[in-house]
Design an enzyme around this catalytic site. Sequence first.
Site: not given
Length: 802
Positions: A22, A26-27, A45, A138
């Site tokens: 979903i 970049g991480m 995640k 972030d």
Amino acid sequence: MSESRPGIPAKLSERYDIREEIGAGGMAVVFDAWDRRHERAVAVKLIRPELTSKAMVERFEREIAVAARLVHPHVVPVFDSGVEGETMYFVMPRLTGGTLRDRLKAGGGLPLAEVRRLAEQIGGALDYAHGFGLIHRDVKPENILYASGSFLLADFGVARGGSAPGLASGSASTTGAFLGTPSYASPEQLYADRELTTASDQYSFACVLFEALTGQKPFPTQNVVEIVVAHTTEPPPEVSTFRADVPPVMEAALKRALAKQPDDRFPSVAAFLEVFLANLETTAALRQVWTPRTRAAAVLLLVGSLGAGLFVGGRLKDGDPADRARSIAVLPCRNLSGDPAQDYFSDGVTEQIIAQLSALPDLHVINMLSVMRFRGTTKEAREIGRELDADLLVLCTANRQPEGVRIGAQVVDAASGNVLMTRDYTDSTSGILKPQLDASMHIVQALSVTMRGTQRPGPTTTITQDSAYSLYMRGRHAWHRSTLDGLESAGQLLRQAVQQDPNFALAWAGVADVHLSFVGRWMAPPTPQYTAAEAAVASALRAQPSLGEALAARARLRHRRDWNFEGAAQDLRAARRATPSAWQPYLDYAKLMSVQARHEDAITLASTGLRLDPLNALNVLGLAEILYHARRFDDALVQVDRAIELEPEFAFNQLWRAMILISLARPEDAARAALRATQLAGRHPGMLAILARAEADAGRPEMARELLREMRRASAVAYVPPTLEAVVHIGLGDRDAAVDALTRAVGERDWFISELAVHPLADGVRDDPRVRALLTQMGLERVPTPGPAVPAAASGRRSAIE
């Protein structure tokens, strides 16, 4: 058992049904998933494997453990985390309201009201996390989720620890590795070889707010090299070139938060918000901010890992009364140890649960002084709920023994008396702070309360050693006695606490409060007490810059000593955000508005604070004082009589009753009330002054003069505020003597002199040019001349206040 998806560790697939992807950046990559064990939708995640290193894994495990402890209404909680092979992962709730990025896709920016809500909610979440030493790294629209009218900050899984809020991080450094999103990264983060501070998050958050206001990023290029050059060398464009309705103060705050050098930004996110949201301070907006249940619906599910303790028991079912609850009271935790000396530990459990509950959305949490009235009560739940206006009650027990601690809790529906949930916590140590924190946090988490309305920032806890914390709790226990002996005992215990731990911010704030209470209530000489309080506040704020209790104490200094009313207002706004369940900042703010004749605002604030602590006599008396200065004498008398019912032996209740009766032209009744006050307080100078004024108004000037002479004799061994002498001289018609006393009061920074512009007992001299000059010296020259008394029937608000 389903087969593992490619790239998903097999053990992770055993616990979670990993579905479609979903989101990706970049991480990390984010998957929709189902938690088989807890039967709930989650988001998993996965940090990209190419970022994994031994140092990264060590840092991730260390910082995710801290992130998992964050309990805040605008932080998406971490349900689970770990490292499987080369894959680092964490699990959070699956929220379906989309992200801030989704809301920005339409372009043109968000409405100002929504930007303010975004700033307050996410800024509060960042400031809360910074209090734990976490730096998010972030902050971007994709990591700000939107659910049921509220914004929530996600992705603390890539946070890094810092040695202290606002200070450079230490051992968690990853020099040379950039983690984050370039379009929102601070210059120091883009360099990747600098230590980061909380100022980096402030910069990123300012980028987000810039985009929320204008519909575009500060530096909209997609070329990474150009982005780096822009963030590190170019000033951002003016917000006003994109949008004309942005207040100048908001634009100025953004400009400073986007400074290239961290030291040029605000000292904290809280300080940034103080300026960014300053335009809210209008009468209409103030009422909107402090009126509960005025914002869109929000849902917060607080479910977390159990930590070191063990909990057993059920959970709330759909449709339980908790789903409809708007007010909750935590009754005094019963001490089952058999040792009365452990009462302070049980009280600490009560306070910690109250503090954690205050983080839940739009929930009135009844404060400590009101619930303490029910210690050892035999009343039924329905009666207690009616007296406190509470929908839910939390009943708890604590048993602290050398072999360990056991804390139990029940959640009860106040209307029916039904037990909705039971929790039991055990800890094999006999510590103090850790069991209180762990038990209270997980009791509240287990509630899974569904609320609607204004979201509030969660509590920030001062961590210290058990011995110092024990002294602090015993000091607070003494403080609650509201007597001179209790205050002196509290001061001794709190000073011992800071001697043991010089960085114990809460204890330093308590020391400041003790000194200020000696000035405001027990007539100690102002200058040495103010100086000691100022030093204590400075120590508290050095240790914890956003501590609400310390900010509130500094506000009282700025109000009463410095007559810096705007500075005091700023501190009280920050204190309210930091301690949303506390009544004191509301009452202090009300008194600040009152001395400036902003009476309607003052009454609104005091009434709101009273809802948080309805059975606290000091809070009720505070509202009486505000109404008195507004010349609503009948309404003030109703409130002071309520305070007397709650605390019949508290001398200051009788003192205020006497003052109100003097202003109602009932001097004989006033004299009786003042005489009762002197009996309770042992010839306290304040009581003698009001008794003398009542005698003068009753036509007995010689009696008044004899009492004045007694006050002067007392001044040889104790401080007598000059304002008290002035009150008597005004009653006796001695204008010159009254003005002389008021002049001395200004010079000595008398605690009460800031009330000169509005206090009814000063009516006899306020028109004197010398008094007008004193008001100018205090910055109160623009305060309008007080009008006549407002009859209760004409005010139209008596029933609402009652």
